[in-house]
Write a protein that holds these residues in place. Structure first.
Motif, short mmCIF file in Angstrom:
data_model
loop_
_atom_site.label_atom_id
_atom_site.label_comp_id
_atom_site.label_asym_id
_atom_site.label_seq_id
_atom_site.Cartn_x
_atom_site.Cartn_y
_atom_site.Cartn_z
N UNK A 157 51.31 35.97 41.23
CA UNK A 157 50.35 36.90 40.65
C UNK A 157 49.21 37.08 41.64
N UNK A 158 48.43 38.16 41.53
CA UNK A 158 47.30 38.35 42.44
C UNK A 158 46.33 37.18 42.44
N UNK A 159 46.08 36.59 41.26
CA UNK A 159 45.15 35.46 41.21
C UNK A 159 45.73 34.24 41.90
N UNK A 181 31.45 32.29 49.04
CA UNK A 181 30.85 33.58 48.69
C UNK A 181 30.95 33.79 47.18
N UNK A 182 30.10 34.67 46.65
CA UNK A 182 30.15 34.91 45.21
C UNK A 182 31.37 35.73 44.83
N UNK A 183 31.61 35.87 43.54
CA UNK A 183 32.82 36.54 43.06
C UNK A 183 32.91 37.97 43.58
N UNK A 184 31.80 38.69 43.57
CA UNK A 184 31.81 40.08 44.02
C UNK A 184 32.22 40.18 45.50
N UNK A 185 31.66 39.29 46.33
CA UNK A 185 31.97 39.32 47.75
C UNK A 185 33.42 38.92 48.02
N UNK A 186 33.91 37.90 47.28
CA UNK A 186 35.30 37.48 47.46
C UNK A 186 36.25 38.59 47.01
N UNK A 187 35.92 39.26 45.91
CA UNK A 187 36.77 40.35 45.42
C UNK A 187 36.84 41.47 46.46
N UNK A 188 35.71 41.77 47.06
CA UNK A 188 35.68 42.81 48.08
C UNK A 188 36.49 42.40 49.32
N UNK A 189 36.35 41.16 49.74
CA UNK A 189 37.07 40.66 50.91
C UNK A 189 38.58 40.69 50.68
N UNK A 190 39.02 40.30 49.48
CA UNK A 190 40.45 40.20 49.19
C UNK A 190 41.04 41.50 48.64
N UNK A 191 40.19 42.48 48.36
CA UNK A 191 40.69 43.74 47.84
C UNK A 191 41.25 43.65 46.43
N UNK A 192 40.66 42.78 45.60
CA UNK A 192 41.08 42.62 44.21
C UNK A 192 39.84 42.71 43.32
N UNK A 193 40.04 42.70 42.00
CA UNK A 193 38.89 42.78 41.12
C UNK A 193 38.30 41.39 40.85
N UNK A 194 37.13 41.35 40.24
CA UNK A 194 36.43 40.09 40.01
C UNK A 194 37.18 39.20 39.03
N UNK A 195 37.89 39.84 38.08
CA UNK A 195 38.66 39.05 37.12
C UNK A 195 39.75 38.24 37.82
N UNK A 196 40.37 38.86 38.83
CA UNK A 196 41.41 38.15 39.60
C UNK A 196 40.79 36.98 40.36
N UNK A 197 39.64 37.21 40.98
CA UNK A 197 38.97 36.14 41.72
C UNK A 197 38.55 35.03 40.78
N UNK A 198 38.07 35.41 39.60
CA UNK A 198 37.62 34.39 38.64
C UNK A 198 38.80 33.49 38.25
N UNK A 199 39.97 34.08 38.04
CA UNK A 199 41.16 33.29 37.71
C UNK A 199 41.56 32.40 38.88
N UNK A 200 41.46 32.94 40.10
CA UNK A 200 41.81 32.15 41.29
C UNK A 200 40.89 30.95 41.43
N UNK A 201 39.61 31.15 41.21
CA UNK A 201 38.65 30.05 41.31
C UNK A 201 38.89 29.01 40.21
N UNK A 202 39.32 29.47 39.05
CA UNK A 202 39.62 28.53 37.97
C UNK A 202 40.80 27.63 38.36
N UNK A 203 41.79 28.21 39.03
CA UNK A 203 42.94 27.41 39.49
C UNK A 203 42.46 26.32 40.44
N UNK A 204 41.62 26.69 41.40
CA UNK A 204 41.13 25.72 42.38
C UNK A 204 40.21 24.69 41.74
#
Length: 367
Positions: free
Chosen positions: A13-15, A38-61
């Motif tokens: 999945x993207x996350x 970096x904050x969620x907005x910056x990570x989302x921009x870097x990875x080309x995904x939305x903040x919800x995806x980054x939030x899920x990724x950070x939860x995994x880590x």
């Protein structure tokens, strides 16, 4: 860049793909221990995904303990096993407490941030039982910690001796071991209960009771100090408290103390205010008062202690005492690092942090 990387992870999945990329960066040493991401907005921009995806990724880590997150402060790399510091040695600190949510959570969170700012990394474990403490002490010892914070239980004397005999500095949090002279940091529980009681007296209350569990000396060593603070405030203001206005229990079982509490609040000659040992007790008092048809604070004022989430979210927000966990966390880290960096013998220090009264809606002048 991330989209190209993700093409090789088509089954993810993207996350999960975002989490894998961050995980590889941590493993490779791209991120140092203690480094803020970096904050969620910056990570989302870097990875080309939305903040919800980054939030899920950070939860995994976070679940893998590769990172730690604290609202308002950011996300930090934490796992000393995988997060290599790019050739820079990192000094580890350990902390052991019998819980990490209700009371010690905020203290340990601030201690973690303070340790990072001082160039150290704090790892936390539990010492709820003797077996749990023994296993976690072994893990901390093997990890090479430079200093230990411990909120000791009666069984902790062996752990204390093990670390001190190995030359590892130890600072006690919240309570002391019997007959042990050691550095110690805690909130001033006696002062806090005194402040809560004085607040009620200044509102005009003269009929004040106390509800608590001072007999849980092993689990709640602060109990006697809080009771003493209440008694000192009453004595200094010439307030006599009938013996049956002290509701205390030797048990955590509600059936052992609720009848006493209901009997106290059901009396015609009852207190107009109660000082509770902690917020959880205060919430229960408010509930029982409501069941008996009493209005809080019109008929009964109630104070708590801890400034916990319970005190803020209760349907009647509680007047309570804040143990100033941020100050406790900073102070105990600074004291431990002082011991590490300046190992010269000196007299042991006991530091009591001044608490703060937080006035909310559960107290008022007597009607």
């Amino acid at each position: 860049m991330f989209n190209n990387y993700a093409q090789g992870l088509t089954m993810m999945t993207p996350s999960s793909a975002a989490a894998e990329k961050l995980r590889k960066d941590i493993h490779s040493g791209h991120y140092k221990i203690g480094q803020r991401l970096a904050n969620e907005h910056e990570l989302a921009s870097t990875f080309g995904v939305n903040r919800g995806t980054i939030r899920k990724a950070l939860k995994i880590l976070q679940e893998e303990r590769l990172i730690a997150r604290r609202q308002g402060h950011g996300t930090f790399v934490t796992n000393p096993t995988y997060a290599q510091p790019s050739g820079t040695a990192v000094s580890l600190l350990g902390a052991m407490s019998w819980e990490k949510e209700y009371y010690f959570g905020d203290i340990l969170s601030e201690a973690f941030l303070r340790s990072i700012s001082r160039g150290y990394m704090l790892t936390t474990t539990l010492n709820t039982t003797s077996d749990i403490e023994s296993r976690n002490a072994e893990a901390l010892m093997k990890s090479g910690i430079q200093g230990l914070i411990i909120s000791p239980k009666p069984h902790s004397i062996g752990t204390y001796r093990r670390f001190t005999e190995a030359g590892i500095p130890v600072v006690m949090l919240d309570s002391m071991l019997p007959n042990v002279d050691e550095d110690f940091v805690s909130v001033n529980d006696r002062m806090g209960a005194y402040m809560a009681t004085r607040h009620l007296i200044e509102l005009g209350h003269t009929r004040i009771g106390y509800v608590g569990n001072e007999n849980f000396r092993n689990d709640f060593p602060c109990g006697p100090d809080r009771l003493e603070g209440f008694n000192i405030a009453c004595m200094r203001h010439n307030i006599e408290v009938p013996q049956n206005w002290y509701v205390q229990s030797d048990s955590r079982v509600e059936s052992d103390y609720l009848p006493k509490l209901r009997n106290l609040l059901g009396q015609l000659n009852r207190p107009t205010a109660i000082v509770a040992f902690g917020d959880s007790w205060a919430v229960r008092i408010v509930q029982i008062a409501r069941e008996l048809g009493l209005k809080v604070p019109r008929d009964l004022s109630v104070t708590g202690f801890d400034n916990s989430e319970l005190s803020r979210t209760n349907f009647i927000p509680l007047t309570t005492v804040s143990p100033e966990p941020d100050e406790v966390g900073k102070t105990i880290i600074d004291l431990l690092i002082e011991r590490i960096e300046n190992p010269r013998p000196r007299p042991k220090r006991s530091i009591l942090i001044t608490p703060r009264l937080v006035v909310r809606e559960s107290t008022a002048k007597p009607s």
